[in-house]
Design an enzyme around this catalytic site. Sequence first.
Site, PDB file in Angstrom:
ATOM      1  N   ILE A   6       0.837  -1.202   0.000  1.00  0.00           N
ATOM      2  CA  ILE A   6       0.000   0.000   0.000  1.00  0.00           C
ATOM      3  C   ILE A   6       0.871   1.251   0.000  1.00  0.00           C
ATOM      4  O   ILE A   6       1.810   1.365   0.789  1.00  0.00           O
ATOM      5  CB  ILE A   6      -0.928   0.021   1.235  1.00  0.00           C
ATOM      6  CG1 ILE A   6      -1.696  -1.293   1.352  1.00  0.00           C
ATOM      7  CG2 ILE A   6      -1.893   1.188   1.172  1.00  0.00           C
ATOM      8  CD1 ILE A   6      -2.488  -1.424   2.635  1.00  0.00           C
ATOM      9  N   ASN A  87      -2.808   4.121  -3.234  1.00  0.00           N
ATOM     10  CA  ASN A  87      -3.617   5.092  -2.497  1.00  0.00           C
ATOM     11  C   ASN A  87      -3.031   6.498  -2.541  1.00  0.00           C
ATOM     12  O   ASN A  87      -3.767   7.481  -2.559  1.00  0.00           O
ATOM     13  CB  ASN A  87      -3.736   4.613  -1.045  1.00  0.00           C
ATOM     14  CG  ASN A  87      -4.108   5.727  -0.092  1.00  0.00           C
ATOM     15  OD1 ASN A  87      -5.240   6.217  -0.106  1.00  0.00           O
ATOM     16  ND2 ASN A  87      -3.161   6.137   0.734  1.00  0.00           N
ATOM     17  N   TYR A 154      -5.081  17.720 -11.352  1.00  0.00           N
ATOM     18  CA  TYR A 154      -5.706  16.635 -10.579  1.00  0.00           C
ATOM     19  C   TYR A 154      -6.785  15.915 -11.386  1.00  0.00           C
ATOM     20  O   TYR A 154      -6.823  14.678 -11.423  1.00  0.00           O
ATOM     21  CB  TYR A 154      -6.290  17.214  -9.288  1.00  0.00           C
ATOM     22  CG  TYR A 154      -6.749  16.171  -8.295  1.00  0.00           C
ATOM     23  CD1 TYR A 154      -5.827  15.374  -7.627  1.00  0.00           C
ATOM     24  CD2 TYR A 154      -8.099  15.992  -8.010  1.00  0.00           C
ATOM     25  CE1 TYR A 154      -6.234  14.422  -6.709  1.00  0.00           C
ATOM     26  CE2 TYR A 154      -8.520  15.046  -7.090  1.00  0.00           C
ATOM     27  CZ  TYR A 154      -7.578  14.261  -6.448  1.00  0.00           C
ATOM     28  OH  TYR A 154      -7.992  13.316  -5.535  1.00  0.00           O
TER      29      TYR A 154
END
Length: 253
Positions: A6, A87, A154
């Site tokens: 992760i 993530n 973004y």
Amino acid sequence: MEYAVITGTSRGLGEAIVKLLIKQGIHIIGIARHPNDSIATHAVNYGVTYIHEICDLSVPGQVEATFNTIASKLAGENVNRVHLINNAAIVDPIEKAGYLTTESLQKHVNVNLLAPMATTNIFIKMANESNTPVIVTNVTSGAANRAVYGWSAYCSTKAGLDRFTQSVALEQEELGTNNKVILFNPGIMDTEMQAEIRSASKEAFKDIEKFKQYKENQNLRQSDIVAETLVKVLTNSATVINGKYYNVVDLLN
């Protein structure tokens, strides 16, 4: 034995996901620039392995070296399944086109798009060569599906991540592998990224008042609640649907 790798584990959603997966007996390799001692303690309490790897996701060479090393390690162990959860993300630069720097755009693209593309590629290769199935979860955003004033970078990187994920899922489906690649939209959460968004200027980000109201009206979900919805999906791996877009709003309803 099951492993989860992760990114962005030092805080927020990444930290919450890790701690819940540890409770499920899943061994963890966390990637962040800074370690999180509370995760290490949590892992000891539940009798699972936690390894922290320091990696700057904005530097492609570090990403390649770090994840190739991790993939080689997992391929050589008796692992039944590997989860890769991309993530980590950044929202900067928050600014209008014409005021952006090439340096800030490069860093943004490297973290939000190039890093998850590269890690997915490395882990799919590992899965195919070692016959160890992998479930890749790429964390997306609703901003991928709409234009936002001041968020051109973004919105673009999240849209690119969506299409990349869908394309890789299609390939795995047609190749008949046991690998699965999915998207997870965590919605709006009470994290440091939200605080960063609220600190932007109105000239750079027109929706800033809306985001301030999210906080004032307590409309921001806690990261623990969001993490729990994803972990429930991933820990029942047989029902994970390759290529699916999992939205926290749907999972909570």
